[in-house]
Design a protein around this motif. Sequence first.
Motif, PDB file in Angstrom:
ATOM      1  N   GLN A  27       8.494  29.954  13.509  1.00  0.00           N
ATOM      2  CA  GLN A  27       7.466  30.348  12.545  1.00  0.00           C
ATOM      3  C   GLN A  27       6.081  30.001  13.100  1.00  0.00           C
ATOM      4  O   GLN A  27       5.801  28.823  13.336  1.00  0.00           O
ATOM      5  N   PRO A  28       5.233  30.999  13.303  1.00  0.00           N
ATOM      6  CA  PRO A  28       3.874  30.704  13.774  1.00  0.00           C
ATOM      7  C   PRO A  28       3.015  30.143  12.645  1.00  0.00           C
ATOM      8  O   PRO A  28       3.159  30.524  11.484  1.00  0.00           O
ATOM      9  N   ARG A  29       2.151  29.230  12.998  1.00  0.00           N
ATOM     10  CA  ARG A  29       1.189  28.647  12.063  1.00  0.00           C
ATOM     11  C   ARG A  29      -0.189  28.714  12.716  1.00  0.00           C
ATOM     12  O   ARG A  29      -0.315  28.630  13.928  1.00  0.00           O
ATOM     13  N   PHE A  30      -1.205  28.830  11.881  1.00  0.00           N
ATOM     14  CA  PHE A  30      -2.575  28.932  12.375  1.00  0.00           C
ATOM     15  C   PHE A  30      -3.466  27.987  11.579  1.00  0.00           C
ATOM     16  O   PHE A  30      -3.163  27.665  10.427  1.00  0.00           O
ATOM     17  N   LEU A  31      -4.557  27.567  12.185  1.00  0.00           N
ATOM     18  CA  LEU A  31      -5.517  26.710  11.496  1.00  0.00           C
ATOM     19  C   LEU A  31      -6.241  27.477  10.405  1.00  0.00           C
ATOM     20  O   LEU A  31      -6.555  28.655  10.570  1.00  0.00           O
ATOM     21  N   GLU A  32      -6.497  26.798   9.304  1.00  0.00           N
ATOM     22  CA  GLU A  32      -7.396  27.339   8.288  1.00  0.00           C
ATOM     23  C   GLU A  32      -8.826  27.160   8.831  1.00  0.00           C
ATOM     24  O   GLU A  32      -9.048  26.382   9.758  1.00  0.00           O
ATOM     25  N   ARG A  33      -9.776  27.845   8.248  1.00  0.00           N
ATOM     26  CA  ARG A  33     -11.170  27.699   8.686  1.00  0.00           C
ATOM     27  C   ARG A  33     -11.583  26.238   8.653  1.00  0.00           C
ATOM     28  O   ARG A  33     -11.385  25.550   7.659  1.00  0.00           O
ATOM     29  N   VAL A  37      -6.886  19.953  13.546  1.00  0.00           N
ATOM     30  CA  VAL A  37      -5.545  20.243  14.047  1.00  0.00           C
ATOM     31  C   VAL A  37      -4.519  19.283  13.449  1.00  0.00           C
ATOM     32  O   VAL A  37      -3.452  19.708  12.994  1.00  0.00           O
ATOM     33  N   GLU A  38      -4.838  17.997  13.423  1.00  0.00           N
ATOM     34  CA  GLU A  38      -3.879  17.020  12.900  1.00  0.00           C
ATOM     35  C   GLU A  38      -3.554  17.271  11.422  1.00  0.00           C
ATOM     36  O   GLU A  38      -2.415  17.097  10.994  1.00  0.00           O
ATOM     37  N   GLU A  39      -4.530  17.707  10.669  1.00  0.00           N
ATOM     38  CA  GLU A  39      -4.296  18.018   9.256  1.00  0.00           C
ATOM     39  C   GLU A  39      -3.351  19.217   9.122  1.00  0.00           C
ATOM     40  O   GLU A  39      -2.443  19.226   8.289  1.00  0.00           O
ATOM     41  N   ALA A  40      -3.563  20.231   9.948  1.00  0.00           N
ATOM     42  CA  ALA A  40      -2.683  21.401   9.929  1.00  0.00           C
ATOM     43  C   ALA A  40      -1.257  21.022  10.321  1.00  0.00           C
ATOM     44  O   ALA A  40      -0.290  21.532   9.746  1.00  0.00           O
TER      45      ALA A  40
END
Length: 112
Positions: A27-33, A37-40
């Motif tokens: 499953q790909p995941r992407f950063l929110e605006r 990175v650590e929070e994501a």
Amino acid sequence: MGRVLILAREEIVAALLGLMVELRGFQPRFLERSEPVEEAMRRDRTDAVAIDCDHPDCSEALVEAIRRMDALPILFSPFKMQSEVRAVGARHGARSFTLPTDPDTFGKILEA
């Protein structure tokens, strides 16, 4: 099914890698605006992070943070030569690849 956070400098590269991640059953995941990175990684319980070597957040500290969260750092570049990316990966003790790459090669990097 594993989750792979994709950290690319360009959205089109992130989209391409996202498709390749899906093709391998992850499953790909992407950063929110403006999301760190650590929070994501905490939000999505990430198993691996594919990091563009040219991304502003790419650093030794980030690679170490990824490891501390029990995730696999994978360095890549759509612009650098394979030997350069391999050297950066070796310096950080991380897997690496260059684009373009095929889904099978990419899958082996994720699954190894």
